[in-house]
Design a protein around this motif. Structure first.
Motif, PDB file in Angstrom:
ATOM      1  N   LEU A 113      15.633 -24.506 -39.914  1.00 12.36           N
ATOM      2  CA  LEU A 113      14.921 -25.904 -39.915  1.00 12.36           C
ATOM      3  C   LEU A 113      15.704 -26.917 -38.972  1.00 12.36           C
ATOM      4  N   ALA A 114      17.185 -26.384 -39.053  1.00 14.37           N
ATOM      5  CA  ALA A 114      17.839 -27.199 -38.211  1.00 14.37           C
ATOM      6  C   ALA A 114      17.581 -26.959 -36.424  1.00 14.37           C
ATOM      7  N   LEU A 115      17.228 -25.480 -36.050  1.00 15.21           N
ATOM      8  CA  LEU A 115      16.822 -25.565 -34.647  1.00 15.21           C
ATOM      9  C   LEU A 115      15.401 -25.979 -34.578  1.00 15.21           C
ATOM     10  N   LEU A 116      14.482 -25.896 -35.337  1.00 18.05           N
ATOM     11  CA  LEU A 116      13.408 -26.561 -35.062  1.00 18.05           C
ATOM     12  C   LEU A 116      13.262 -28.228 -34.904  1.00 18.05           C
ATOM     13  N   ALA A 117      14.308 -28.605 -35.930  1.00 23.57           N
ATOM     14  CA  ALA A 117      14.193 -30.293 -35.677  1.00 23.57           C
ATOM     15  C   ALA A 117      14.837 -30.759 -34.567  1.00 23.57           C
ATOM     16  N   ALA A 118      15.925 -29.765 -34.048  1.00 27.37           N
ATOM     17  CA  ALA A 118      16.734 -30.263 -32.858  1.00 27.37           C
ATOM     18  C   ALA A 118      15.473 -29.999 -31.677  1.00 27.37           C
ATOM     19  N   ALA A 119      14.860 -29.215 -31.666  1.00 28.93           N
ATOM     20  CA  ALA A 119      13.753 -28.709 -30.459  1.00 28.93           C
ATOM     21  C   ALA A 119      12.743 -30.004 -30.681  1.00 28.93           C
ATOM     22  N   ILE A 120      12.171 -30.448 -31.625  1.00 33.35           N
ATOM     23  CA  ILE A 120      11.305 -31.446 -31.871  1.00 33.35           C
ATOM     24  C   ILE A 120      11.965 -32.821 -31.056  1.00 33.35           C
ATOM     25  N   GLY A 121      13.423 -32.927 -31.553  1.00 31.69           N
ATOM     26  CA  GLY A 121      13.815 -34.020 -31.049  1.00 31.69           C
ATOM     27  C   GLY A 121      14.056 -34.235 -29.634  1.00 31.69           C
ATOM     28  N   CYS A 122      14.383 -32.965 -28.966  1.00 32.55           N
ATOM     29  CA  CYS A 122      14.399 -32.983 -27.452  1.00 32.55           C
ATOM     30  C   CYS A 122      12.962 -33.127 -27.001  1.00 32.55           C
ATOM     31  N   LEU A 123      11.989 -32.751 -27.698  1.00 31.04           N
ATOM     32  CA  LEU A 123      10.724 -33.017 -26.825  1.00 31.04           C
ATOM     33  C   LEU A 123      10.202 -34.417 -27.035  1.00 31.04           C
ATOM     34  N   MET A 124      10.512 -35.422 -28.076  1.00 31.33           N
ATOM     35  CA  MET A 124      10.474 -36.650 -28.310  1.00 31.33           C
ATOM     36  C   MET A 124      11.213 -37.775 -27.810  1.00 31.33           C
ATOM     37  N   LEU A 125      12.549 -37.456 -27.647  1.00 30.30           N
ATOM     38  CA  LEU A 125      13.391 -38.406 -26.964  1.00 30.30           C
ATOM     39  C   LEU A 125      13.097 -38.631 -25.584  1.00 30.30           C
ATOM     40  N   PRO A 126      12.770 -37.975 -24.771  1.00 28.55           N
ATOM     41  CA  PRO A 126      12.316 -38.331 -23.307  1.00 28.55           C
ATOM     42  C   PRO A 126      11.278 -39.523 -23.291  1.00 28.55           C
ATOM     43  N   PHE A 127      10.390 -39.399 -24.235  1.00 32.78           N
ATOM     44  CA  PHE A 127       9.295 -40.426 -24.213  1.00 32.78           C
ATOM     45  C   PHE A 127       9.781 -41.814 -25.042  1.00 32.78           C
ATOM     46  N   THR A 128      10.599 -41.680 -25.911  1.00 34.12           N
ATOM     47  CA  THR A 128      10.806 -42.937 -26.691  1.00 34.12           C
ATOM     48  C   THR A 128      12.101 -43.678 -26.462  1.00 34.12           C
ATOM     49  N   LEU A 129      13.045 -43.084 -25.472  1.00 36.26           N
ATOM     50  CA  LEU A 129      14.364 -43.753 -24.936  1.00 36.26           C
ATOM     51  C   LEU A 129      13.848 -44.781 -24.056  1.00 36.26           C
ATOM     52  N   PRO A 130      14.572 -45.845 -23.949  1.00 39.52           N
ATOM     53  CA  PRO A 130      14.342 -46.955 -22.683  1.00 39.52           C
ATOM     54  C   PRO A 130      14.459 -46.340 -21.313  1.00 39.52           C
ATOM     55  N   GLY A 131      13.643 -46.966 -20.703  1.00 40.91           N
ATOM     56  CA  GLY A 131      13.906 -46.428 -19.161  1.00 40.91           C
ATOM     57  C   GLY A 131      15.471 -46.019 -18.587  1.00 40.91           C
ATOM     58  N   GLY A 132      15.605 -45.288 -18.135  1.00 40.92           N
ATOM     59  CA  GLY A 132      16.861 -45.009 -17.533  1.00 40.92           C
ATOM     60  C   GLY A 132      18.177 -44.502 -18.563  1.00 40.92           C
ATOM     61  N   GLN A 133      17.968 -44.378 -19.647  1.00 34.17           N
ATOM     62  CA  GLN A 133      18.739 -44.017 -20.529  1.00 34.17           C
ATOM     63  C   GLN A 133      18.740 -42.423 -20.886  1.00 34.17           C
ATOM     64  N   GLY A 134      19.979 -41.854 -21.166  1.00 34.68           N
ATOM     65  CA  GLY A 134      19.954 -40.458 -21.538  1.00 34.68           C
ATOM     66  C   GLY A 134      19.735 -39.471 -20.127  1.00 34.68           C
ATOM     67  N   PRO A 135      19.852 -38.169 -20.424  1.00 33.94           N
ATOM     68  CA  PRO A 135      19.651 -37.359 -19.256  1.00 33.94           C
ATOM     69  C   PRO A 135      18.283 -37.240 -18.669  1.00 33.94           C
ATOM     70  N   PRO A 136      17.758 -36.615 -17.568  1.00 37.03           N
ATOM     71  CA  PRO A 136      16.445 -36.526 -16.931  1.00 37.03           C
ATOM     72  C   PRO A 136      15.554 -35.893 -17.967  1.00 37.03           C
ATOM     73  N   ARG A 137      14.320 -36.163 -17.741  1.00 40.02           N
ATOM     74  CA  ARG A 137      13.304 -35.677 -18.636  1.00 40.02           C
ATOM     75  C   ARG A 137      12.990 -33.922 -18.662  1.00 40.02           C
ATOM     76  N   ALA A 138      13.337 -33.730 -17.480  1.00 37.07           N
ATOM     77  CA  ALA A 138      13.207 -32.189 -17.230  1.00 37.07           C
ATOM     78  C   ALA A 138      14.380 -31.463 -17.964  1.00 37.07           C
ATOM     79  N   MET A 139      15.554 -32.147 -18.076  1.00 37.23           N
ATOM     80  CA  MET A 139      16.448 -31.538 -18.914  1.00 37.23           C
ATOM     81  C   MET A 139      16.313 -31.386 -20.168  1.00 37.23           C
ATOM     82  N   TRP A 140      15.813 -32.569 -20.669  1.00 37.42           N
ATOM     83  CA  TRP A 140      15.356 -32.479 -22.243  1.00 37.42           C
ATOM     84  C   TRP A 140      14.455 -31.255 -22.672  1.00 37.42           C
ATOM     85  N   LEU A 141      13.465 -31.130 -21.901  1.00 39.83           N
ATOM     86  CA  LEU A 141      12.491 -30.386 -21.950  1.00 39.83           C
ATOM     87  C   LEU A 141      13.126 -28.908 -21.825  1.00 39.83           C
ATOM     88  N   ALA A 142      13.984 -28.807 -20.998  1.00 39.67           N
ATOM     89  CA  ALA A 142      14.720 -27.403 -20.814  1.00 39.67           C
ATOM     90  C   ALA A 142      15.347 -26.908 -21.879  1.00 39.67           C
TER      91      ALA A 142
END
Length: 276
Positions: free
Chosen positions: A13-42
């Motif tokens: 469950l923890a691994l699945l939740a972490a994977a879902i979070g990494c998929l969602m965060l690039p699209f919900t974080l304000p522009g310019g915040q956090g790592p590049p989108r490609a890194m989140w997806l990787a």
């Protein structure tokens, strides 16, 4: 054979939740915040690989994983789950894109937008009542052609919002929603029946639960992506959102076609034959 322990798969469950979070965060974080989108997806892809490996080990040690290895080994179940993910996510993402466009882009009221989208629900309810006949006779081929019809309806909606004048937009979109709802009525329940029919013996509960989870994950990620892009752009690039939905439906149709040729057994047809 020793009885298998019924346990709560917290690492899975923890691994699945972490994977879902990494998929969602690039699209919900304000522009310019956090790592590049490609890194989140990787990172999300790496977590999925780790999840599959960890679930196999957990199963071999006698636990009950949330992702049963036998389910991944069943071609009919695996393909059906992918189809369900892509179709469910595409349908909700396209509907959200249209709703945001009508309310934010055109300034329609919530009631006006809802009445335009409502025919899809009526068509879905009406056609679903005969969906079992279609799946019993045609199997995955029926799902394939319904996916093609759904794809055509989404493309038609994109053409409508691009070229139809605002005064006629409501009626034109109503027609595309009727077609989309009718197509969905021949996809969702029939595909679920075919998919669960291929689940290995003794795994029906896990199979149904993971199928529902996969649909919700796809819908959540797709809607987060469409909403994040649309709200960031102000008026909302509706054609971009519809293009995402169309691409997902096209991918689902390809998976369904691969499940038809070479043909996979139709468990629904077999069940109906046994009952008669």
């Amino acid at each position: 054979m020793a009885a298998r322990r019924t346990t709560l798969d917290l690492p899975g469950l923890a691994l699945l939740a972490a994977a879902i979070g990494c998929l969602m965060l690039p699209f919900t974080l304000p522009g310019g915040q956090g790592p590049p989108r490609a890194m989140w997806l990787a990172v999300a892809a790496a977590l999925v690989v780790l999840l599959v490996a960890a679930e196999g080990r957990y199963h071999r040690r006698g636990g009950t994983p949330i992702l049963l290895p036998a389910l991944l080994g069943s071609r009919g179940y695996r393909n059906g789950t992918v189809i369900a993910m892509l179709q469910f996510g595409a349908n909700l993402s396209a509907s959200l894109a249209l709703t945001l466009y009508l309310q934010i882009g055109l300034g329609w009221s919530a009631l006006h937008a809802a009445l335009t989208m409502l025919p899809s629900a009526f068509a879905f309810a009406a056609v679903s009542s005969v969906g079992w006949r279609v799946v019993g006779r045609y199997g995955r081929a029926g799902v394939l052609w319904a996916l093609v019809a759904s794809l055509a309806a989404v493309i038609a909606a994109a053409a409508v919002v691009t070229w139809v004048p605002p005064g006629r937009l409501g009626l034109a979109l109503t027609l595309t929603q009727l077609a989309l709802g009718a197509a969905n009525g021949l996809i969702i329940a029939p595909n679920q029946a075919l998919t669960l029919g291929h689940a290995p013996p003794g795994s029906a509960g896990l199979a149904a639960a993971f199928l529902q989870l996969a649909q919700r994950v796809s819908a959540t990620v797709g809607m987060a992506a469409v909403a994040g892009v649309a709200l960031a752009a102000g008026s909302g690039p509706v054609t971009h959102g519809l293009a995402v939905g169309a691409a997902m439906l096209a991918a689902a149709a390809i998976v369904a076609w691969r499940d038809v040729t070479p043909a996979v057994d139709n468990p629904v047809k077999t069940y109906m034959a046994d009952r008669t």
